[in-house]
Write a protein that holds these residues in place. Structure first.
Motif, PDB file in Angstrom:
ATOM      1  N   PRO A 666       0.806  -1.234   0.000  1.00  0.00           N
ATOM      2  CA  PRO A 666       0.000   0.000   0.000  1.00  0.00           C
ATOM      3  C   PRO A 666       0.832   1.272   0.000  1.00  0.00           C
ATOM      4  CG  PRO A 666       0.027  -0.972   2.188  1.00  0.00           C
ATOM      5  CD  PRO A 666       0.753  -1.931   1.297  1.00  0.00           C
ATOM      6  N   ASN A 667       2.142   1.165   0.213  1.00  0.00           N
ATOM      7  CA  ASN A 667       3.007   2.339   0.292  1.00  0.00           C
ATOM      8  C   ASN A 667       3.806   2.570  -0.989  1.00  0.00           C
ATOM      9  OD1 ASN A 667       2.256   2.475   3.075  1.00  0.00           O
ATOM     10  ND2 ASN A 667       3.819   0.962   3.548  1.00  0.00           N
ATOM     11  N   MET A 668       3.526   1.817  -2.021  1.00  0.00           N
ATOM     12  CA  MET A 668       4.308   1.911  -3.254  1.00  0.00           C
ATOM     13  C   MET A 668       3.646   2.883  -4.238  1.00  0.00           C
ATOM     14  SD  MET A 668       5.656  -1.190  -5.697  1.00  0.00           S
ATOM     15  CE  MET A 668       4.088  -1.429  -6.521  1.00  0.00           C
ATOM     16  N   VAL A 669       4.465   3.665  -4.909  1.00  0.00           N
ATOM     17  CA  VAL A 669       4.023   4.568  -5.964  1.00  0.00           C
ATOM     18  C   VAL A 669       4.840   4.287  -7.214  1.00  0.00           C
ATOM     19  CG1 VAL A 669       3.330   6.361  -4.346  1.00  0.00           C
ATOM     20  CG2 VAL A 669       5.614   6.426  -5.335  1.00  0.00           C
ATOM     21  N   VAL A 670       4.262   4.651  -8.348  1.00  0.00           N
ATOM     22  CA  VAL A 670       4.936   4.496  -9.640  1.00  0.00           C
ATOM     23  C   VAL A 670       5.388   5.876 -10.097  1.00  0.00           C
ATOM     24  CG1 VAL A 670       4.719   3.683 -12.000  1.00  0.00           C
ATOM     25  CG2 VAL A 670       3.476   2.523 -10.172  1.00  0.00           C
ATOM     26  N   VAL A 671       6.696   6.021 -10.316  1.00  0.00           N
ATOM     27  CA  VAL A 671       7.272   7.289 -10.757  1.00  0.00           C
ATOM     28  C   VAL A 671       7.855   7.081 -12.148  1.00  0.00           C
ATOM     29  CG1 VAL A 671       8.929   9.114 -10.269  1.00  0.00           C
ATOM     30  CG2 VAL A 671       7.801   7.932  -8.389  1.00  0.00           C
ATOM     31  N   ALA A 672       7.401   7.876 -13.092  1.00  0.00           N
ATOM     32  CA  ALA A 672       7.891   7.805 -14.471  1.00  0.00           C
ATOM     33  C   ALA A 672       8.677   9.068 -14.784  1.00  0.00           C
ATOM     34  CB  ALA A 672       6.733   7.646 -15.455  1.00  0.00           C
ATOM     35  N   THR A 673       9.911   8.895 -15.259  1.00  0.00           N
ATOM     36  CA  THR A 673      10.742  10.016 -15.686  1.00  0.00           C
ATOM     37  C   THR A 673      11.034   9.865 -17.168  1.00  0.00           C
ATOM     38  OG1 THR A 673      12.830   8.898 -15.196  1.00  0.00           O
ATOM     39  CG2 THR A 673      11.785  10.124 -13.402  1.00  0.00           C
ATOM     40  N   ALA A 674      11.091  10.986 -17.867  1.00  0.00           N
ATOM     41  CA  ALA A 674      11.354  10.982 -19.307  1.00  0.00           C
ATOM     42  C   ALA A 674      12.375  12.058 -19.621  1.00  0.00           C
ATOM     43  CB  ALA A 674      10.069  11.218 -20.107  1.00  0.00           C
ATOM     44  N   GLY A 675      13.177  11.806 -20.636  1.00  0.00           N
ATOM     45  CA  GLY A 675      14.197  12.770 -21.008  1.00  0.00           C
ATOM     46  C   GLY A 675      14.695  12.533 -22.407  1.00  0.00           C
ATOM     47  N   THR A 676      15.688  13.333 -22.791  1.00  0.00           N
ATOM     48  CA  THR A 676      16.322  13.252 -24.096  1.00  0.00           C
ATOM     49  C   THR A 676      17.806  13.064 -23.885  1.00  0.00           C
ATOM     50  OG1 THR A 676      14.659  14.727 -25.017  1.00  0.00           O
ATOM     51  CG2 THR A 676      16.665  14.394 -26.302  1.00  0.00           C
ATOM     52  N   ASN A 677      18.363  12.068 -24.525  1.00  0.00           N
ATOM     53  CA  ASN A 677      19.771  11.727 -24.363  1.00  0.00           C
ATOM     54  C   ASN A 677      20.569  12.297 -25.531  1.00  0.00           C
ATOM     55  OD1 ASN A 677      22.138  10.653 -23.500  1.00  0.00           O
ATOM     56  ND2 ASN A 677      21.618   8.525 -23.915  1.00  0.00           N
ATOM     57  N   HIS A 678      21.439  13.260 -25.251  1.00  0.00           N
ATOM     58  CA  HIS A 678      22.311  13.836 -26.276  1.00  0.00           C
ATOM     59  C   HIS A 678      23.462  12.864 -26.532  1.00  0.00           C
ATOM     60  CE1 HIS A 678      20.439  17.838 -26.464  1.00  0.00           C
ATOM     61  NE2 HIS A 678      20.197  17.671 -25.175  1.00  0.00           N
ATOM     62  N   PRO A 679      24.130  12.886 -27.706  1.00  0.00           N
ATOM     63  CA  PRO A 679      23.932  13.825 -28.817  1.00  0.00           C
ATOM     64  C   PRO A 679      22.925  13.351 -29.844  1.00  0.00           C
ATOM     65  CG  PRO A 679      25.873  12.517 -29.232  1.00  0.00           C
ATOM     66  CD  PRO A 679      25.330  12.051 -27.909  1.00  0.00           C
ATOM     67  N   HIS A 680      22.327  12.173 -29.666  1.00  0.00           N
ATOM     68  CA  HIS A 680      21.436  11.626 -30.686  1.00  0.00           C
ATOM     69  C   HIS A 680      20.013  12.142 -30.552  1.00  0.00           C
ATOM     70  CE1 HIS A 680      24.630   8.903 -31.789  1.00  0.00           C
ATOM     71  NE2 HIS A 680      24.738   8.520 -30.533  1.00  0.00           N
ATOM     72  N   HIS A 681      19.691  12.833 -29.452  1.00  0.00           N
ATOM     73  CA  HIS A 681      18.361  13.411 -29.237  1.00  0.00           C
ATOM     74  C   HIS A 681      17.277  12.327 -29.282  1.00  0.00           C
ATOM     75  CE1 HIS A 681      19.818  17.546 -29.416  1.00  0.00           C
ATOM     76  NE2 HIS A 681      20.571  17.153 -30.406  1.00  0.00           N
ATOM     77  N   ARG A 682      17.559  11.213 -28.671  1.00  0.00           N
ATOM     78  CA  ARG A 682      16.595  10.131 -28.618  1.00  0.00           C
ATOM     79  C   ARG A 682      15.958  10.093 -27.236  1.00  0.00           C
ATOM     80  NH1 ARG A 682      19.931   5.292 -31.805  1.00  0.00           N
ATOM     81  NH2 ARG A 682      19.892   6.285 -33.860  1.00  0.00           N
ATOM     82  N   GLY A 683      14.635  10.046 -27.229  1.00  0.00           N
ATOM     83  CA  GLY A 683      13.929  10.064 -25.962  1.00  0.00           C
ATOM     84  C   GLY A 683      13.959   8.712 -25.271  1.00  0.00           C
ATOM     85  N   TYR A 684      13.774   8.745 -23.970  1.00  0.00           N
ATOM     86  CA  TYR A 684      13.736   7.517 -23.181  1.00  0.00           C
ATOM     87  C   TYR A 684      12.763   7.699 -22.032  1.00  0.00           C
ATOM     88  CZ  TYR A 684      16.943  10.023 -20.062  1.00  0.00           C
ATOM     89  OH  TYR A 684      17.508  10.953 -19.235  1.00  0.00           O
TER      90      TYR A 684
END
Length: 922
Positions: A666-684
């Protein structure tokens, strides 16, 4: 003969089974309301019977002036940056719109809404200034771009009939500087720089006709602290100062003053549309604020006079905001008097239409920008209230005599109430509605299907809507608050009769930037007895808020625990019972704060709190994002389980009759992080399952080359999330399911400090559509099967069984009889979209943004509210209606069968008695 047989075979081949609604089911449990968004542009047509509007939602629509209904509408773009920047009504019965990001020019037929032509304006570089206007035959665009010698002006003309583009050669503007405020009054461009004391006018067809006019020659004295701004209305410009503003006509000779000067209380001005049968005179309309009311003044520019007989006062609804758009229409009545109609858009996103006498209709367009939705129970009926009072614990009479007196008086009151309702026609002895209650009254029904929807919108307007009809019961506009971050909490519902329900809104003050609470009654909308008219000004900023459980000591009020910027806890309402309730829970009370930009999570404990002083202590800190400057990453979603969710089964029974126990943290949460990885500018995308009591990362996973939108659903022991796969250009759904194993660690309580490491099953699926919103269904006891509701870009809402997303689905080659016995389907990568799974059938919901689900008192039924450009409400039954009879149930036939069985039992009993008597005499 062979030909007939072949034809018959072909006919049978093309026969398909179609699943759909019966005609009498349409609109029985659902309703839809269509909107257009906050109006930014409004133009009356030449007859005054239609209003062409452009909105912030990039929607172009035609409204009927008499009713306010939508004649037609077009959503010109779903991007948040895509908005209608200009709107013009052409003389040939067409309307031209200009949208940005990307810049697209479109021309529609006003009467039918049919698109005549459109063209995309390709720009190599973003211009410093871009303005649009229209002439009799063309749509005009001017752009000012930097050049080697300064700045160049380029004129482009688009044919209003065909869209043919004609680009003029670029001309130099040596006098132009960045920051200049310019307005295009074709063919003239009128510009004024904030630090300059002169107006520059140039003919865009010939830049050599540049004129520079000092403000002092226009009768305007620019002094210290005095602000001069420039506005435009057709072939007139207005120069506004801090005191007044004057109106000037733009001609080839320069600016010609009209003599129209408006007082400083003027809010808005507009050029009225004049009916075709009227003389082509020049008029101006101004909206002037008079204390709480407004006054509309019509000015005749040919005679330089105010038309006092036409002008008049106007009063907007009490819960309306300040006007920010004015459009007027002038016409002549049958008796020869000149009259006007107005269309006003206000800061609360509502759109009003009326005359000097009254407001005819209002469109509440704030419902297109919903922030939060809560569905609350309605109060009991008067008959049920008398029953509650009869068995109340505070009755003065006790004993057998007292109970008898209360019972007789209660039944007498109930009889009077039923008689009054029969006389008033509120109830019928013959016909009962679908939910078994009076649909017109705000009363709770037997199955909990009749509720009140509390809607909090981004402009700070609060609505209460009836789930049966969708009508607005009440509305209230929050005043002097900053609604950038706002949250609604239901502290007590109407279930605990006779205690009054209470809701609280947490936001910030627009003046002090400190936290403000607004407390109100959810059924009536009236402010509660707190602070000033329900507003409670706090002396601190709030960084986290938590709604605590209720108990009898707090009179079933859920205390609101607030954590300020110094991590000091506060309780609202600050009563002794609420504080004591927090102190008793302090050893098991934890809070966490997340910084979405830096991806830092901090956990706090209230274990050392005392009744005289509440305190918190930091117990853990977690850095999720990379510290590298070349990586742009932030938290995009934090999802937790519903605090009142009930889990019906603790595990899954396998084919060998063993149990695979669920990991229910009952104490767990889902955290989603997103970003862009240089130099290819590919999201993750990174997904973390975090225990917010201990700060431990239970599980984490990462996806490369993915893009937004991201949606996460978390319920029981499973997580489903969606993303767009950039590599394969498709939407994918990933499913996680957590188990403890075949041995349960603790069946009575869960501890985050001694929890086992879960076993994680995961699987990914291909979804053949783009998802805009996602939500799981909930039920009162958790017995009903879980379904996932998916909002799609085409306006559909699909109800997908969670079994389709089971991560334990094996590939066809690995499927075993044991798995088939468990009911696990073989794995197929592509998920289907069957037509019968679309819960809104043919009622398309434009631009779906969010879905809200609330359980009803029926275990099988959940209430669904969908928000977007439209709003939609319906019921869903994931496990069918196993706890209620169908509408077409044969009550008469069953009654006849029961009567027949009863008569048969009496007859057979008598015959059996006679038979036994005859046998006794033998």
């Amino acid at each position: 003969m062979k030909t007939s047989s072949s034809s018959l075979c072909i006919v049978f081949i093309f026969i398909q089974t179609i699943n759909g609604l019966y005609e009498d089911q349409i609109g029985k449990f659902d309703w839809r309301q269509q909107y257009i968004g906050k109006v930014k542009h409004a133009i009356f047509d030449s007859t005054g019977k239609k209003i062409v509007v452009g909105t912030e939602e990039n929607t172009l629509a035609l409204l009927h002036a008499g009713t306010g209904k939508i004649e037609w509408r077009h959503l010109l773009g779903s991007s948040a940056k895509s908005t209608i920047t200009s709107l013009f009504l052409l003389s040939n019965g067409k309307v031209a719109s200009v949208s940005n990001f990307p810049t697209i020019v479109r021309v529609f037929d006003v009467s039918s809404g049919i698109l005549q032509w459109e063209t995309a304006v390709a720009k190599d570089i973003q211009p410093v200034l871009c303005k649009w206007s229209v002439s009799k035959r063309d749509v005009i665009s001017i752009e000012i771009n930097p050049s080697r010698s300064g700045y160049d002006l380029r004129l482009t003309e688009y044919s209003a009939t065909s869209g043919t583009e004609n680009v003029s050669p670029a001309t130099e503007l040596p006098w132009f500087t960045p920051g200049t405020n310019c307005q295009l009054v074709f063919p003239h461009l009128v510009c004024l720089h904030p630090q300059d004391d002169a107006v520059n006018i140039v003919d865009v067809r010939n830049s050599d006709t540049h004129q520079r006019i000092e403000l002092q020659y226009l009768g305007i004295t620019v002094g210290a602290g005095q602000l001069v701004t420039l506005g435009v209305t057709k072939n007139f410009v207005s120069l506004r100062t801090t005191g007044t503003f004057s109106l000037y006509k733009v001609t080839d000779e320069g600016l010609q003053r009209t003599g129209a000067e408006w007082p400083s209380e003027t809010v808005l001005v507009s050029v009225p549309t004049v009916k075709d049968t009227e003389a082509r005179g020049q008029y101006m309309a101004a909206l002037i604020k008079r204390e709480k009311n407004y006054s509309v003044r019509i000015y005749d520019l040919e005679t330089d006079q105010v038309l006092d007989d036409v002008s008049g006062d106007m009063k907007l609804p009490d819960q309306a905001g300040e006007p920010d758009l004015l459009s007027t229409f002038l016409m002549r009545k049958p008796n020869g008097e000149l009259s006007y109609r107005y269309a006003i858009s206000t800061t609360d996103d509502s759109f009003h239409y009326g005359s000097k006498k009254e407001v005819y209709w209002t469109r509440e367009e704030a419902l297109t920008s919903i922030v939060q939705v809560e569905m609350v129970d309605l109060p009991v009926s008067s008959i049920e209230a008398s029953i509650e009072e009869e068995f109340g614990s505070d009755q003065p009479l006790s004993g057998i005599l007292g109970h008898t007196i209360r019972r007789l008086s209660s039944q007498f009151r109930q009889l009077l109430i039923v008689a009054q309702q029969l006389v008033a026609g509120q109830i019928s002895l013959v016909h009962r509605d679908a939910v078994g209650s009076n649909s017109k009254a705000l009363e709770r029904d037997r199955f909990g299907l009749h509720k009140l929807i509390l809607i909090l919108t981004r402009p700070g307007k609060l609505f209460a809507m009836d789930t049966l009809s969708g009508r607005i019961v009440w509305q209230r506009l929050l005043k002097n608050v900053n609604t950038d971050k706002v949250r609604l909490y239901v502290q007590r519902t109407s279930i605990h009769y006779p205690l009054e329900p209470q809701c609280t809104i947490l936001t910030k003050s627009s003046t002090s930037n400190q936290a403000v609470l607004f407390v109100f009654h959810p059924i009536t909308g009236e402010p509660a007895q707190f602070g000033s008219e329900g507003y409670v000004n706090l002396s601190y900023n709030v960084q986290q808020a938590l709604l605590l459980p209720q108990n009898e000591e707090t009179e079933y009020m859920k205390p609101l625990l607030l954590l300020d910027e110094s991590a000091a806890p506060h309780v609202f309402p600050p009563t002794e019972s609420a504080i004591n309730h927090v102190v008793k829970m302090s050893n098991n009370l934890f809070m966490f704060v997340a910084d979405t930009k830096s991806c830092v999570l901090r956990g706090y404990s209230l274990a050392k709190s005392r009744a005289d002083q509440l305190s918190s202590a930091a117990v853990w800190q977690l850095q999720l994002c990379s510290s590298s400057d070349s990586v742009e990453e932030e938290i995009v979603s934090i999802v937790s389980r519903h605090p009142e969710e009930k889990v019906f089964s603790q595990g899954r029974v396998l084919a060998d009759r063993s149990v695979l126990y669920k990991y229910l943290n009952p104490n767990m949460v889902v955290v989603a992080t997103a970003g862009t990885n240089h130099p290819h500018h590919r999201g993750y995308l990174n997904l973390y399952l975090i225990d917010v009591v201990s700060g431990a990362v239970v599980f984490s996973t990462s996806h490369r080359r993915v893009q937004s939108p991201y949606h996460v659903v978390y319920a029981e022991n499973w997580i489903v999330y969606s993303y767009y796969n950039e590599k394969y250009r498709r939407t994918e759904l990933s499913s996680l399911e957590l188990f403890e194993g075949q041995t349960q660690s603790n069946s009575t309580a869960f501890s985050s400090f001694s929890a086992p490491q879960p076993l994680v099953d995961r699987q990914a699926y291909i979804y053949p559509a783009h998802i805009t919103a996602m939500k799981d269904t909930v039920s009162e006891q958790g017995m009903t099967a879980k379904h996932i509701l998916l909002g799609l870009t085409n306006g559909w809402i699909q109800e997908m069984p969670r079994a389709f997303l089971d991560p334990r689905r094996p590939v066809v080659a690995a499927a075993t009889p044991e798995m088939r016995e468990e009911g696990i389907m073989p794995y197929l990568p592509e998920l289907p979209i069957p037509a019968e799974a679309i819960i809104n059938y043919n009622q398309t919901i434009s631009n779906i943004k969010s879905i809200y689900v609330t359980p009803s008192s029926l275990e099988s039924t959940a209430l669904v509210f969908v928000c977007g450009l439209d709003i939609f409400f319906t019921h869903v039954t994931p496990s069918r209606t196993f706890d209620v009879l169908n509408d077409d149930f044969e009550y008469g036939f069953i009654a006849l069968v029961l009567i027949g069985l009863t008569l048969a039992s009496f007859i057979t009993k008598r015959l059996a008695g006679k038979k036994s008597l005859r046998q006794a005499w033998k």
